[in-house]
Design an enzyme around this catalytic site. Sequence first.
Site, PDB file in Angstrom:
ATOM      1  N   HIS A 194      -2.736  24.258  25.450  1.00  0.00           N
ATOM      2  CA  HIS A 194      -3.390  23.508  26.527  1.00  0.00           C
ATOM      3  C   HIS A 194      -3.372  21.997  26.258  1.00  0.00           C
ATOM      4  O   HIS A 194      -4.276  21.275  26.663  1.00  0.00           O
ATOM      5  CB  HIS A 194      -4.827  24.002  26.756  1.00  0.00           C
ATOM      6  CG  HIS A 194      -4.859  25.395  27.332  1.00  0.00           C
ATOM      7  ND1 HIS A 194      -4.768  25.634  28.675  1.00  0.00           N
ATOM      8  CD2 HIS A 194      -4.916  26.611  26.737  1.00  0.00           C
ATOM      9  CE1 HIS A 194      -4.798  26.951  28.885  1.00  0.00           C
ATOM     10  NE2 HIS A 194      -4.881  27.559  27.720  1.00  0.00           N
TER      11      HIS A 194
ATOM     12  N   GLY B 265       1.887  36.340  27.457  1.00  0.00           N
ATOM     13  CA  GLY B 265       1.774  34.995  26.884  1.00  0.00           C
ATOM     14  C   GLY B 265       3.072  34.574  26.223  1.00  0.00           C
ATOM     15  O   GLY B 265       3.096  33.646  25.418  1.00  0.00           O
TER      16      GLY B 265
ATOM     17  N   ASP C  14       6.827  25.554  28.622  1.00  0.00           N
ATOM     18  CA  ASP C  14       7.604  26.795  28.648  1.00  0.00           C
ATOM     19  C   ASP C  14       9.043  26.537  29.076  1.00  0.00           C
ATOM     20  O   ASP C  14       9.987  27.053  28.483  1.00  0.00           O
ATOM     21  CB  ASP C  14       6.948  27.792  29.615  1.00  0.00           C
ATOM     22  CG  ASP C  14       5.473  27.968  29.307  1.00  0.00           C
ATOM     23  OD1 ASP C  14       5.066  27.599  28.192  1.00  0.00           O
ATOM     24  OD2 ASP C  14       4.738  28.453  30.171  1.00  0.00           O
TER      25      ASP C  14
HETATM   26  C1  GLA Z   1       0.855  28.302  29.988  1.00  0.00           C
HETATM   27  C2  GLA Z   1       1.501  27.109  30.688  1.00  0.00           C
HETATM   28  C3  GLA Z   1       1.935  26.055  29.662  1.00  0.00           C
HETATM   29  C4  GLA Z   1       0.792  25.699  28.712  1.00  0.00           C
HETATM   30  C5  GLA Z   1       0.137  26.957  28.145  1.00  0.00           C
HETATM   31  C6  GLA Z   1      -1.081  26.658  27.330  1.00  0.00           C
HETATM   32  O1  GLA Z   1       1.811  28.984  29.229  1.00  0.00           O
HETATM   33  O2  GLA Z   1       2.606  27.531  31.437  1.00  0.00           O
HETATM   34  O3  GLA Z   1       2.430  24.933  30.335  1.00  0.00           O
HETATM   35  O4  GLA Z   1      -0.144  24.893  29.363  1.00  0.00           O
HETATM   36  O5  GLA Z   1      -0.213  27.873  29.156  1.00  0.00           O
HETATM   37  O6  GLA Z   1      -0.768  25.921  26.200  1.00  0.00           O
END
Ligand code: GLA
Length: 434
Positions: free
Chosen positions: A34, A128, A175
């Site tokens: 985050h 995740g 990501d």
């Molecule tokens: C998700 C979002 C990313 C990032 C993470 C938390 O995967 O797509 O951009 O904010 O949560 O780190």
Amino acid sequence: MTDSRTLALLADTPGDGPAVAARAPGRVNLIGEHTDYNGLPVLPIAIDRDVLVVARRRSDDAVELSNADPAFTPRRYSLRGEIPPFPPGDWGNYHKAAAAGLRAHLGVEHSLPGGSFRVHGAIPVAAGLSSSSALTVACGVAHLALADVDRPRLELAELFAHAERYVGTLGGGMDQAATLLSEAGHALHIDFFPLRTRPVPLPPRAGFVVAHSLQPAEKSGRVRGLYNQRVVECRLACALLTRRTGVPASRLADFPDRTALLADLAHLLPEEEVRAEALPDLLGVTSQELHTRFVGGETLAAPGQFALRRRVRHVLGEAERVAAAEQALRHDDLAALGELMNDSHRSCAEDYEVSTPALDQLAALARAHGALGARLTGAGFGGAIVALVERDRSAALIAALDRHFYATRGGRSDLRLAVEAGGGAVVERLGDAT
Ligand code: GLA
């Protein structure tokens, strides 16, 4: 070399013209949770699990989308005019996100052709591990190849990060950058605004085990409002800090002395949650401005109240941990990296409140059974943990998790795995031959 998985997918892709194949890996974030949407760094690895897409050009402007997994039923839509989303949570929205983003980015100079796309996903979904960004990017780069357009990877990473917000989540750019820009055997240090990356070599003895909490974390489903709430809380906290310090900042990364800011937080932001009604006065804006500037019509989990100090404490502390983790990797100091991962988990749980009892339990079990450190990875609210372990102890750790966690929950064995740091997305032209 075209492998058997690609050939099998190709045989099931409608049409008979030349085809392209694109694969995009999932990612595991080692540390830096985050932080991305606050403009602060992250440190993920791309994993050796990917989404593969085979696509053929069509002569009309339709998109036909199908999936080797029958749980994802076929979708069809037109590229003519607006591209309205399928209902929230629909898997076809990730293709639409990529196509709408590409079309806007390429402008009138290049038109995006219709195509038949067939997908095979090998990344556990809602874990995740960023299967959704891998799907967006694999569809997007395949579509771009059908259009005969090439673009630099950094540009694509920014484009798809922006494009994926189409599904309604205010995601940062981690990501898409990890899936496009990673190098095998390396973690990727990613900076934002502007996007910059540098590979960080992984010590050969470092092993990473990912273990799912069995609670799905779909970005475009249940997690959406919870995630967006965190993003809005950070925006509000940043505006209040600007007002109280006089430092103009549009995101937390813009504060020049973040160590001093962290030390001073207790004087600058309230510890208890702030009620929505109190915000216009605190920030010196009208309620109308509050909505347009900070919430922007997004779905929030708790629109009536916002935690500010705890959220900023996590984000600023996490950014310091990312810098320390990069140094720990470069000095082959796995013990230090493990400690940082444990601290990150604690901060994610207590200050950012994105953990769950199952994630806490898995992380504690991993630490008790050989992990040097363990933490939730990705957005949280479910999904998976990542554990750092001496490579030759990965199998023993997995066996312990099976005994103490999975055995009592239906014995699922497909949702915990040792992952290797793989390379970024690859596109290949398959020619006419099937
Ligand atoms: C998700 C979002 C990313 C990032 C993470 C938390 O995967 O797509 O951009 O904010 O949560 O780190």
